[in-house]
Structure formats: structure tokens, C-alpha cells
Design a protein around this motif. Structure first.
Motif, PDB file in Angstrom:
ATOM      1  N   PHE A  73     -38.198 -32.497  68.735  1.00 42.19           N
ATOM      2  CA  PHE A  73     -36.915 -31.476  68.754  1.00 42.19           C
ATOM      3  C   PHE A  73     -36.702 -30.974  70.108  1.00 42.19           C
ATOM      4  CE2 PHE A  73     -38.038 -31.337  64.323  1.00 42.19           C
ATOM      5  CZ  PHE A  73     -37.015 -31.077  63.877  1.00 42.19           C
ATOM      6  N   ASP A  74     -37.431 -30.953  71.048  1.00 40.19           N
ATOM      7  CA  ASP A  74     -37.347 -30.704  72.403  1.00 40.19           C
ATOM      8  C   ASP A  74     -36.132 -31.758  73.202  1.00 40.19           C
ATOM      9  OD1 ASP A  74     -38.646 -28.375  73.034  1.00 40.19           O
ATOM     10  OD2 ASP A  74     -40.225 -29.388  73.799  1.00 40.19           O
ATOM     11  N   GLU A  75     -36.223 -32.781  72.444  1.00 38.27           N
ATOM     12  CA  GLU A  75     -35.264 -34.035  73.129  1.00 38.27           C
ATOM     13  C   GLU A  75     -33.741 -33.680  72.306  1.00 38.27           C
ATOM     14  OE1 GLU A  75     -34.299 -36.663  75.604  1.00 38.27           O
ATOM     15  OE2 GLU A  75     -36.414 -36.135  75.266  1.00 38.27           O
ATOM     16  N   PHE A  76     -34.178 -33.292  71.093  1.00 43.12           N
ATOM     17  CA  PHE A  76     -32.780 -33.074  70.404  1.00 43.12           C
ATOM     18  C   PHE A  76     -31.953 -32.006  70.857  1.00 43.12           C
ATOM     19  CE2 PHE A  76     -34.461 -35.004  66.316  1.00 43.12           C
ATOM     20  CZ  PHE A  76     -34.210 -36.542  66.735  1.00 43.12           C
ATOM     21  N   ILE A  77     -32.460 -30.964  71.584  1.00 44.06           N
ATOM     22  CA  ILE A  77     -31.480 -30.212  72.071  1.00 44.06           C
ATOM     23  C   ILE A  77     -30.374 -30.563  73.096  1.00 44.06           C
ATOM     24  CG2 ILE A  77     -33.304 -28.181  72.075  1.00 44.06           C
ATOM     25  CD1 ILE A  77     -33.558 -28.233  75.026  1.00 44.06           C
ATOM     26  N   ASN A  78     -30.388 -31.822  73.624  1.00 47.13           N
ATOM     27  CA  ASN A  78     -29.416 -32.447  74.024  1.00 47.13           C
ATOM     28  C   ASN A  78     -28.338 -32.991  73.525  1.00 47.13           C
ATOM     29  OD1 ASN A  78     -30.984 -32.124  76.746  1.00 47.13           O
ATOM     30  ND2 ASN A  78     -32.461 -33.741  75.877  1.00 47.13           N
ATOM     31  N   ILE A  79     -28.434 -32.997  72.234  1.00 52.85           N
ATOM     32  CA  ILE A  79     -27.474 -33.512  71.527  1.00 52.85           C
ATOM     33  C   ILE A  79     -26.323 -32.563  71.130  1.00 52.85           C
ATOM     34  CG2 ILE A  79     -26.752 -34.166  69.145  1.00 52.85           C
ATOM     35  CD1 ILE A  79     -29.808 -35.167  68.532  1.00 52.85           C
ATOM     36  N   ASP A  80     -25.160 -33.232  71.610  1.00 54.80           N
ATOM     37  CA  ASP A  80     -23.909 -32.487  71.384  1.00 54.80           C
ATOM     38  C   ASP A  80     -23.177 -32.702  69.792  1.00 54.80           C
ATOM     39  OD1 ASP A  80     -21.200 -31.172  71.585  1.00 54.80           O
ATOM     40  OD2 ASP A  80     -20.744 -32.135  73.476  1.00 54.80           O
ATOM     41  N   THR A  81     -23.844 -31.649  69.030  1.00 54.11           N
ATOM     42  CA  THR A  81     -23.284 -32.047  67.878  1.00 54.11           C
ATOM     43  C   THR A  81     -21.763 -31.834  67.516  1.00 54.11           C
ATOM     44  OG1 THR A  81     -23.365 -29.399  67.289  1.00 54.11           O
ATOM     45  CG2 THR A  81     -25.458 -30.938  66.777  1.00 54.11           C
ATOM     46  N   GLU A  82     -20.813 -31.246  68.473  1.00 52.51           N
ATOM     47  CA  GLU A  82     -19.459 -31.223  68.171  1.00 52.51           C
ATOM     48  C   GLU A  82     -18.926 -32.666  68.348  1.00 52.51           C
ATOM     49  OE1 GLU A  82     -17.674 -28.869  67.420  1.00 52.51           O
ATOM     50  OE2 GLU A  82     -19.335 -27.534  67.463  1.00 52.51           O
ATOM     51  N   ARG A  83     -19.436 -33.639  68.824  1.00 52.09           N
ATOM     52  CA  ARG A  83     -19.325 -35.083  69.239  1.00 52.09           C
ATOM     53  C   ARG A  83     -20.100 -35.917  68.653  1.00 52.09           C
ATOM     54  NH1 ARG A  83     -18.419 -34.898  75.821  1.00 52.09           N
ATOM     55  NH2 ARG A  83     -16.368 -33.486  75.987  1.00 52.09           N
ATOM     56  N   THR A  84     -20.881 -35.434  67.613  1.00 55.54           N
ATOM     57  CA  THR A  84     -21.791 -36.400  66.860  1.00 55.54           C
ATOM     58  C   THR A  84     -21.311 -36.679  65.470  1.00 55.54           C
ATOM     59  OG1 THR A  84     -23.769 -35.501  67.919  1.00 55.54           O
ATOM     60  CG2 THR A  84     -24.191 -36.605  65.908  1.00 55.54           C
ATOM     61  N   ASN A  85     -21.002 -37.840  65.300  1.00 55.26           N
ATOM     62  CA  ASN A  85     -20.226 -38.365  64.020  1.00 55.26           C
ATOM     63  C   ASN A  85     -21.224 -38.670  63.004  1.00 55.26           C
ATOM     64  OD1 ASN A  85     -17.930 -39.045  62.251  1.00 55.26           O
ATOM     65  ND2 ASN A  85     -18.249 -41.219  63.130  1.00 55.26           N
ATOM     66  N   ILE A  86     -20.995 -38.235  61.819  1.00 53.72           N
ATOM     67  CA  ILE A  86     -21.637 -38.783  60.437  1.00 53.72           C
ATOM     68  C   ILE A  86     -20.706 -40.026  59.902  1.00 53.72           C
ATOM     69  CG2 ILE A  86     -22.650 -38.151  58.447  1.00 53.72           C
ATOM     70  CD1 ILE A  86     -23.466 -35.643  59.317  1.00 53.72           C
ATOM     71  N   GLN A  87     -21.373 -41.102  59.784  1.00 56.62           N
ATOM     72  CA  GLN A  87     -20.810 -42.292  59.144  1.00 56.62           C
ATOM     73  C   GLN A  87     -21.594 -42.550  57.902  1.00 56.62           C
ATOM     74  OE1 GLN A  87     -20.873 -44.292  63.387  1.00 56.62           O
ATOM     75  NE2 GLN A  87     -19.697 -45.559  62.131  1.00 56.62           N
ATOM     76  N   SER A  88     -20.663 -42.707  56.592  1.00 54.29           N
ATOM     77  CA  SER A  88     -21.353 -42.678  55.378  1.00 54.29           C
ATOM     78  C   SER A  88     -21.514 -44.415  55.538  1.00 54.29           C
ATOM     79  CB  SER A  88     -20.410 -42.307  54.459  1.00 54.29           C
ATOM     80  OG  SER A  88     -20.468 -41.022  54.316  1.00 54.29           O
ATOM     81  N   VAL A  89     -22.638 -44.802  55.003  1.00 53.82           N
ATOM     82  CA  VAL A  89     -22.588 -46.231  54.743  1.00 53.82           C
ATOM     83  C   VAL A  89     -22.098 -46.615  53.272  1.00 53.82           C
ATOM     84  CG1 VAL A  89     -24.419 -48.166  53.879  1.00 53.82           C
ATOM     85  CG2 VAL A  89     -24.866 -46.515  55.444  1.00 53.82           C
ATOM     86  N   GLY A  90     -20.689 -47.441  53.230  1.00 53.03           N
ATOM     87  CA  GLY A  90     -20.024 -47.490  52.309  1.00 53.03           C
ATOM     88  C   GLY A  90     -19.871 -48.843  51.554  1.00 53.03           C
ATOM     89  N   GLY A  91     -18.934 -48.998  50.794  1.00 53.22           N
ATOM     90  CA  GLY A  91     -18.745 -50.313  49.991  1.00 53.22           C
ATOM     91  C   GLY A  91     -17.792 -50.133  48.643  1.00 53.22           C
ATOM     92  N   SER A  92     -17.909 -51.043  47.911  1.00 50.30           N
ATOM     93  CA  SER A  92     -16.975 -50.994  46.762  1.00 50.30           C
ATOM     94  C   SER A  92     -17.829 -50.174  45.545  1.00 50.30           C
ATOM     95  CB  SER A  92     -16.819 -52.434  46.484  1.00 50.30           C
ATOM     96  OG  SER A  92     -15.958 -52.886  47.368  1.00 50.30           O
ATOM     97  N   LEU A  93     -17.312 -49.655  44.593  1.00 50.25           N
ATOM     98  CA  LEU A  93     -17.871 -48.865  43.589  1.00 50.25           C
ATOM     99  C   LEU A  93     -17.946 -49.808  42.345  1.00 50.25           C
ATOM    100  CD1 LEU A  93     -19.304 -46.168  43.133  1.00 50.25           C
ATOM    101  CD2 LEU A  93     -17.209 -45.378  42.129  1.00 50.25           C
ATOM    102  N   ARG A  94     -19.097 -50.423  41.879  1.00 49.95           N
ATOM    103  CA  ARG A  94     -18.908 -51.216  40.877  1.00 49.95           C
ATOM    104  C   ARG A  94     -19.938 -50.953  39.742  1.00 49.95           C
ATOM    105  NH1 ARG A  94     -19.658 -56.827  44.032  1.00 49.95           N
ATOM    106  NH2 ARG A  94     -18.098 -56.656  45.816  1.00 49.95           N
ATOM    107  N   GLU A  95     -19.852 -51.164  38.505  1.00 43.46           N
ATOM    108  CA  GLU A  95     -20.708 -50.860  37.575  1.00 43.46           C
ATOM    109  C   GLU A  95     -21.785 -52.069  37.424  1.00 43.46           C
ATOM    110  OE1 GLU A  95     -20.967 -50.072  32.660  1.00 43.46           O
ATOM    111  OE2 GLU A  95     -19.053 -50.046  33.550  1.00 43.46           O
ATOM    112  N   VAL A  96     -22.734 -51.742  37.405  1.00 42.42           N
ATOM    113  CA  VAL A  96     -24.086 -52.725  37.480  1.00 42.42           C
ATOM    114  C   VAL A  96     -25.156 -52.341  36.265  1.00 42.42           C
ATOM    115  CG1 VAL A  96     -25.993 -53.950  38.844  1.00 42.42           C
ATOM    116  CG2 VAL A  96     -23.588 -53.521  39.699  1.00 42.42           C
TER     117      VAL A  96
END
Length: 402
Positions: A233-256
Motif C-alpha cells: 500500500f505504500d507503493e499504491f500511494i503513487n497511483i494517480d486514480t484520476e488517470r486510472t482506467n477500469i476496463q471490463s472484460v467483455g464479450g457476447s452475451l449468450r445463453e449456455v
């Protein structure tokens, strides 16, 4: 004489024990897993799971590169459909999750993303509530007022910037409204995780104080000891969350097998490509501010294939690009796909072109006329950083025969 020898032997034994103890302490200090992960000039990957009733409600992989202080986050939806080797069938990825022993779940995420996870941290809903109170709240922006009551609880959140206490944070991170759009629910939980990360960063120094440290780190379930968590967590204080993007792992919605699953595009190869591109962005050494912001893209369909621009835009968004517009090109007979570049950042252009393996790049930079006044120059606006004009040599994923 015998008494002297016995005393000497005892003294030697004590000295040996002291030396062994010092050596063990030095080794422990030097073998901090976080330090080892950071020492190799590589990306550190941490899995965060928010769990309720032994089921993962949210799961995020935070990728952090210490040399550039950049980070990216991947959202792993529970309904992601994969061929689970352990049960030899396609099922939800969270089906292999076992509370208290998540190795199988970690392995599936590693195979999905094509990376190794360095650390994992699990937070139950009950611990999350207590943690947020210790953090003095989590600040988030709620775009629209939420008011809903069911048989068990009242869900009530005002719009605007709000600081959630523990109980409200627990509700906000876990509630589901009937008929709520899935994308809105995913976005809401992602914003909450970023808010939680901000609170960790903001309170990091105070949480290391002896009075709070022991309680704080008891909220996490992890194989890391307290000292290792502190270092991480000491290392994480360097993270600029304003420029940190969350990307969803996506795909096609299907019935299985009677359930709706998100099946990754191209048998999961697109996910790995997105991760590879993201890692390249994190590790790219540059001082150009253009590489630090969201890249805007316009997608134009230069073929007669209906819907191609929209499907391509969806793919580019998966890579973290901001597709600000889609439409048709000036005609539908483009033989070759072309990228129009309007930024001076060549690294950014190469990374974008590499996604679809396009080498046909046309540079279009604004050069003001010598008689143009400063106001006119400042008023100049371009459509996007890149315009992608799709030609017939684009197969929906790659450009063939540049």
C-alpha cells in the motif's frame, strides 16, 4: 576446568543463536515479497475481491508498474463464461470460487488475462463496512438519486458527491435494483472500487499508526503478512486514480445451459491482446502528457458491411479508447483501411495501429498560417486524436494485406 569449558560452550551456543536470529531477520527483511516483485522492473498484479456470503460480488485485477507509477484495473465479471478445465464445461468463472481457498479462481483469471497474479486480497461485506468507517468514509459521485425499498432494506442515496459511511458503503457496493441496466450496475461498482482505492491512499500514513494498523489489516484476507501489506500500500500511494482506467472484460452475451453468460470475443484472444496493449502503455517511458490521457477515436465505415463501425467501436472501447463518434465514411468503396493521426505522439499512434495491425497511417497535423491570430489558433479543435476509416481489408478484427 570442566566448569570453564561448560561456560564457554554455553557462551558459544548463545552467540550462535544470536547470529542465526540476526541472519533470519536480515533474510526476512530482504525477502519481502513486494520488494522482490518490484525489484525485477516488472508489472505487479494484485487481485482484489469483494465477497458477500462466500460469493465474489466484484473482482478487480490492479496492474501497477512502479517505474512509471502507472496503473490499470481490469473488472472480472462473475458471469464471464469460460471453459473451466476442472469441471470440463463452459460455466461462470465464479463457479470455481471457494471462499478461504481461491487458488482455482486465481488460476482461471491468470489463464484468461495471460498474466501471473502476484498477490490476492479478499474483503468480505462485513469487513468492508468496518473498514470504511476506519477510513472515515468513501467519497464517490452518484449521478442520479437512488430510492428503492424491498422487504429487507431501504436503498436511499442522494445525487452528487457523497461520502459513504460503512453501512452505506456496504449497501452501495452490493445492492441490485430490479430491471437495472447491467452496464450501470457495473459502472457503479467500478466507481466504488476507485473511491475505496482513493480512501486507502488518502489514509495510508494514519493507518500505519500502531493503534489502527492491527485492526486495519485484520479486515483483509490474504496470504501476505502485515509488513508486506504495508509495503504494497505504500507503493499504491503513487497511483494517480484520476488517470486510472477500469476496463471490463467483455464479450457476447449468450445463453449456455440455461444461464446467460458473457463469452469473450475470439475465444479469449482479444482479452489477452487488450491486456498486452495495456501493459505496453503502463511500461512505456515517456514524458509526453498525451500518453497520460484518454485517447479519443472516431470510427467511420468505408464498406457496405452494415454495423461494422459499431462492432469495431465496441472492440476499441474494450482497449480503453474513448470512441466519441461512429458513422459512415464519405463513400463505401474503401479498399484499404486507413488511420488518420492528429497527435504528435508516435508511440500512441503505433499502439493504436497495432491493435488492428494497420500500417496505413495518414498524419494530419494542424499548422497555423503565419497570419493567423492567437485566438484562431486556440479555437482550433479536431474531431478526435484518431479517425479510423474501415476498408474492405478489415475482417472485423485485423487489417489483412496492408
Amino acid at each position: 576446568m570442566e566448569k570453564t569449558d561448560a561456560s564457554r560452550f554455553l557462551l558459544i551456543a548463545i552467540l550462535i543463536l544470536i547470529i542465526v536470529g540476526i541472519a533470519a531477520a536480515v533474510y526476512t527483511l530482504r525477502s519481502n515479497p513486494v520488494d522482490e516483485a518490484l525489484s525485477g522492473n516488472r508489472v505487479v498484479n494484485v487481485l482484489f475481491v469483494i465477497e458477500d456470503e462466500k460469493i465474489p460480488l466484484s473482482a478487480y485485477v490492479l496492474m501497477y508498474y512502479p517505474a512509471t507509477k502507472r496503473a490499470a484495473i481490469f473488472d472480472i465479471p462473475g458471469e464471464l463464461g469460460l471453459l473451466i478445465s476442472r469441471i470440463n464445461r463452459v460455466d461462470r468463472i465464479d463457479r470455481v470460487y471457494e471462499s478461504g481457498r481461491i487458488t482455482g479462481y486465481e488460476n482461471e483469471i491468470e489463464k484468461l488475462l495471460g498474466i501471473d497474479l502476484n498477490f490476492s486480497i479478499v474483503i468480505t461485506k462485513e469487513k468492508l463496512i468496518s473498514m470504511v468507517d476506519l477510513l472515515e468514509g468513501v467519497e464517490i459521485f452518484i449521478p442520479s438519486r437512488v430510492s428503492y425499498r424491498d422487504d429487507s432494506q431501504l436503498i436511499l442515496f442522494p445525487s452528487g458527491i457523497t461520502v459513504l459511511d460503512g453501512d452505506k458503503a456496504g449497501a452501495y457496493a452490493t445492492y441490485t435494483l430490479p430491471g437495472e441496466d447491467r452496464e450501470l450496475e457495473v459502472f457503479r461498482r467500478q466507481r466504488f472500487f476507485l473511491g475505496l482505492l482513493n480512501s486507502w491512499i488518502r489514509m495510508n500514513d494514519r493507518l500505519k499508526e500502531p493503534a489502527a494498523a492491527k485492526l486495519y489489516y485484520s479486515f483483509f484476507r490474504t496470504d501476505m503478512n502485515q509488513r508486506t501489506l504495508v509495503r504494497l500500500f505504500d507503493e499504491f500511494i503513487n497511483i494517480d486514480t484520476e488517470r486510472t482506467n477500469i476496463q471490463s472484460v467483455g464479450g457476447s452475451l449468450r445463453e449456455v445451459s440455461g444461464q446467460m453468460l458473457i463469452i469473450p470475443h475470439w475465444d479469449g484472444s482479444l482479452v489477452k491482446e487488450i491486456v498486452r496493449q495495456t501493459l505496453g502503455t503502463l511500461t512505456r517511458q515517456t514524458e509526453n502528457h498525451l500518453s497520460e490521457r484518454t485517447v479519443t477515436v472516431e470510427v467511420l465505415n468505408g464498406t457496405a458491411v452494415s454495423g461494422l463501425a459499431g462492432r469495431t467501436a465496441e472492440m476499441l472501447r474494450s482497449f480503453g479508447y474513448d470512441v466519441i463518434s461512429i458513422g459512415n465514411a464519405d463513400h463505401s468503396n474503401y479498399e484499404s483501411t486507413v488511420i488518420v493521426q492528429r497527435t504528435g505522439d508516435e508511440g500512441m499512434a503505433i499502439a493504436f495501429a497495432d491493435i488492428i495491425q494497420c500500417s496505413n497511417i495518414r498524419r494530419e497535423f494542424y499548422v497555423p498560417d503565419e497570419n493567423e491570430d492567437e485566438q484562431s489558433i486556440q479555437n482550433y479543435k479536431y474531431i478526435a486524436d484518431f479517425t479510423l476509416i474501415i476498408g474492405r481489408n478489415f475482417d472485423g478484427r485485423y487489417v489483412t494485406g496492408n
